[in-house]
Design a protein around this motif. Structure first.
Motif, PDB file in Angstrom:
ATOM      1  N   ILE A 112       4.780  -6.884 -10.272  1.00  0.00           N
ATOM      2  CA  ILE A 112       3.379  -6.550  -9.987  1.00  0.00           C
ATOM      3  C   ILE A 112       2.698  -6.022 -11.248  1.00  0.00           C
ATOM      4  N   ARG A 113       3.404  -5.167 -11.973  1.00  0.00           N
ATOM      5  CA  ARG A 113       2.858  -4.645 -13.230  1.00  0.00           C
ATOM      6  C   ARG A 113       2.638  -5.773 -14.227  1.00  0.00           C
TER       7      ARG A 113
ATOM      8  N   LEU B 145      -1.013  -1.467  -8.959  1.00  0.00           N
ATOM      9  CA  LEU B 145      -2.076  -2.193  -8.259  1.00  0.00           C
ATOM     10  C   LEU B 145      -3.451  -1.636  -8.626  1.00  0.00           C
ATOM     11  N   LEU B 146      -3.565  -0.315  -8.668  1.00  0.00           N
ATOM     12  CA  LEU B 146      -4.839   0.304  -9.045  1.00  0.00           C
ATOM     13  C   LEU B 146      -5.215  -0.058 -10.479  1.00  0.00           C
TER      14      LEU B 146
ATOM     15  N   GLU C 259       5.893  -8.017   3.565  1.00  0.00           N
ATOM     16  CA  GLU C 259       6.528  -8.953   4.505  1.00  0.00           C
ATOM     17  C   GLU C 259       8.048  -8.865   4.437  1.00  0.00           C
ATOM     18  N   ALA C 260       8.575  -8.525   3.256  1.00  0.00           N
ATOM     19  CA  ALA C 260      10.024  -8.404   3.088  1.00  0.00           C
ATOM     20  C   ALA C 260      10.562  -7.095   3.642  1.00  0.00           C
TER      21      ALA C 260
ATOM     22  N   PHE D 296      -1.651  -8.896  -6.115  1.00  0.00           N
ATOM     23  CA  PHE D 296      -1.861  -8.600  -4.688  1.00  0.00           C
ATOM     24  C   PHE D 296      -1.001  -9.495  -3.803  1.00  0.00           C
ATOM     25  N   ASN D 297      -0.823 -10.735  -4.228  1.00  0.00           N
ATOM     26  CA  ASN D 297       0.023 -11.659  -3.471  1.00  0.00           C
ATOM     27  C   ASN D 297       1.467 -11.167  -3.443  1.00  0.00           C
ATOM     28  N   MET D 298       1.948 -10.656  -4.580  1.00  0.00           N
ATOM     29  CA  MET D 298       3.304 -10.118  -4.624  1.00  0.00           C
ATOM     30  C   MET D 298       3.420  -8.880  -3.750  1.00  0.00           C
ATOM     31  N   PHE D 299       2.351  -8.090  -3.690  1.00  0.00           N
ATOM     32  CA  PHE D 299       2.368  -6.903  -2.833  1.00  0.00           C
ATOM     33  C   PHE D 299       2.453  -7.308  -1.360  1.00  0.00           C
TER      34      PHE D 299
END
Length: 519
Positions: free
Chosen positions: A310-311, A344-345, A331-332, A323-326
């Motif tokens: 994500i980073r 994310l921020l 979901e996992a 965001f897609n990875m989040f």
């Protein structure tokens, strides 16, 4: 109450717990050996307590071997609010204690805390006259390192020398780790150089020490020295996990590529620790696709691995991918931590996604995560970069905690972007109190004064910098040649090849003058 009644009462105390059930000894005898074997099979605090009751009934609670094993199991499984509480009670009831029992309890405190108790027990052990051994000092040094208590650690080092253990491999490795944690990497290196015998832990500890203390170039050079010194050892998974953060910080892609190639060649398993380090390294070097490929190949993806990818996406402006990875993480069934939300921020801030940033910020509460100063600073940066300076100020005023230097630093940066000098003055006054030693705060405000033509105010700030002897870290250039990272500062003549470098520059300059000579 005599000894037998006391032991029976203690055993009944354990028996009265609702989870007590009689142990079946089977092939094991009700002697010290049998109890030690059974304790080795305990996998929960309940089973330890049940067996403890049997030990009390059989009158083996004063047996040193049984007591040491029992204490070790309580250290491993005790889930009480007071760390080491039950283990310490078992230790305190012993009439006679040997060095092994002392070491087990000191080790427990050094691992779980309170760390100061490990030091107190060490002092008590010495006063009691019980001799220390090569296993005592590493546990005590570990506690000193965790507390960053350099004074006590140096005293312990003195005892090590007095006991003739300063050349011991196990103790030497502990000394390297201690001095590194106390930000004295030079002494750590001296300990390393003085060791007559080294192993993979010795080399790994020095690499970690250099990296932890911001000496990534030295870490990389030391890693090269390790590769050329195959007599001691060859790199293992821990070595690679230690060197990759240095490669990531310095964007040393060639060293990072070599590490990854070594992993593939030797068949080292890329689990979560090594995989997350590879992702961070590739991310910092700009190889986002390779970072994603590493991520996809990791089977045991934990929160650290998800945070790394994500980073990686966020820092390169791929906010949608972050965001897609989040979403995939959720979901996992993986629970995100504060670092993931910070990444994310940060992605929202760099992409100017104010509404999305607010959504992510509010979502932290749904996961029960505590917001820390860097989360608040990221929100202020998000609002400030987007030009919402008034909302950023209101956000700071509405914070449930006192704003720190990072929060006001983010606001000052936003003032610089949008040239709001009046607000910058107010923020600067707060930062000069909260963060008085950071030169960039003064320089930013001075530059804004100069842009506004307020030369006198700018001069006062720059004079203040000189009077307080606050220096801005010098900028530098770097280049990686044959997997070696070379750094050059302004007017820097410390490089060993300085003469050859300047001679080459002069030759290039003459060639350029000849090629561009006017017709």
């Amino acid at each position: 109450m005599n000894g037998l009644c006391r032991r029976t009462w203690q055993a009944l105390t354990f028996r009265n717990q609702p989870f007590f059930s009689e142990w079946s000894f089977g092939k094991y005898h009700r002697d010290s050996y049998g109890f030690i074997k059974l304790l080795g099979h305990c996998r929960s605090i309940r089973s330890v307590q049940e067996l403890h009751a049997q030990i009390l009934v059989e009158g083996l609670d004063q047996n040193g071997f049984v007591a040491a094993k029992l204490i070790g199991k309580y250290v491993e499984h005790d889930e009480g609010e007071v760390k080491m509480g039950t283990a310490r009670k078992v230790f305190d009831t012993l009439v006679r204690r040997d060095v092994f029992v002392w070491n087990v309890v000191i080790q427990g405190y050094a691992s779980l805390g309170p760390f100061v108790e490990a030091l107190n027990l060490f002092d008590e052990m010495r006063v009691s006259g019980e001799p220390t051994n090569r296993y005592t000092f590493p546990f005590v040094l570990k506690a000193c390192g965790a507390m960053k208590n350099s004074d006590k650690g140096e005293i312990v080092h003195g005892h090590v020398v007095k006991c003739g253990l300063d050349l011991d491999l196990f103790v030497g490795n502990a000394l390297i780790a201690f001095y590194s944690k106390c930000q004295d990497v030079e002494t750590a290196r001296k300990v390393f150089d003085d060791m007559s015998l080294r192993d993979i832990v010795s080399w790994n500890s020095m690499i970690v020490g250099y990296t932890l203390n911001g000496k990534e170039d030295e870490a990389i050079m030391f890693f090269h020295a390790m590769l050329h010194n195959q007599a001691d050892c060859t790199p293992d998974s821990a070595t690679l996990v230690a060197i990759l953060p240095a490669c990531a910080t310095k964007s040393a892609s060639q060293v990072g590529f070599w590490v990854h190639s070594y992993v593939i060649k030797t068949g080292i398993e890329v689990g979560a620790p090594l995989g997350s380090c590879l992702i961070c390294m590739y991310g910092n070097c700009g190889h986002v696709n390779i970072a994603r490929d590493v991520f996809d190949r990791i089977d045991d993806k934990n929160v650290i691995v998800w945070s790394a990818i994500i980073r990686c996406y966020g820092m390169h402006g791929f906010a949608d991918e972050a965001f897609n990875m989040f979403r995939r993480l959720e979901e996992a069934g993986v629970k995100p931590d504060g670092l993931i939300f910070l990444n994310l921020l940060s992605a929202c801030s760099h992409a100017g996604l104010v509404a999305k940033g607010h959504e992510i910020y509010e979502k932290m509460e749904a996961y029960g995560l505590e917001r820390k100063d860097n989360h608040y600073a990221c929100m202020v940066d998000l609002l400030g970069r987007a030009g919402f300076l008034e909302q950023a100020v209101e956000f700071i005023e509405g914070m449930p905690v006192q704003a720190g230097k990072d929060v006001y630093g983010a606001l000052l940066g936003a003032c610089r972007i949008h040239n709001n000098l009046e607000l910058a003055k107010e923020v600067g006054e707060k930062l000069f109190i909260l963060d008085p030693e950071k030169a960039s705060r003064y320089v930013t405000l001075a530059t804004m004064y100069e842009d506004a033509g307020q030369w006198e105010d700018a001069a006062k700030l720059r004079k203040l910098l000189r009077d307080r002897n606050i220096r801005k870290p010098a900028g530098c250039s770097s280049i990686e040649v044959d997997r070696i990272h070379h750094v050059f500062g302004k007017k820097d003549e410390t490089h060993p090849l300085t003469e050859e470098i300047f001679d080459t520059l002069e030759k290039l300059e003459r060639i350029m003058e000849e090629d561009f000579e006017p017709i």
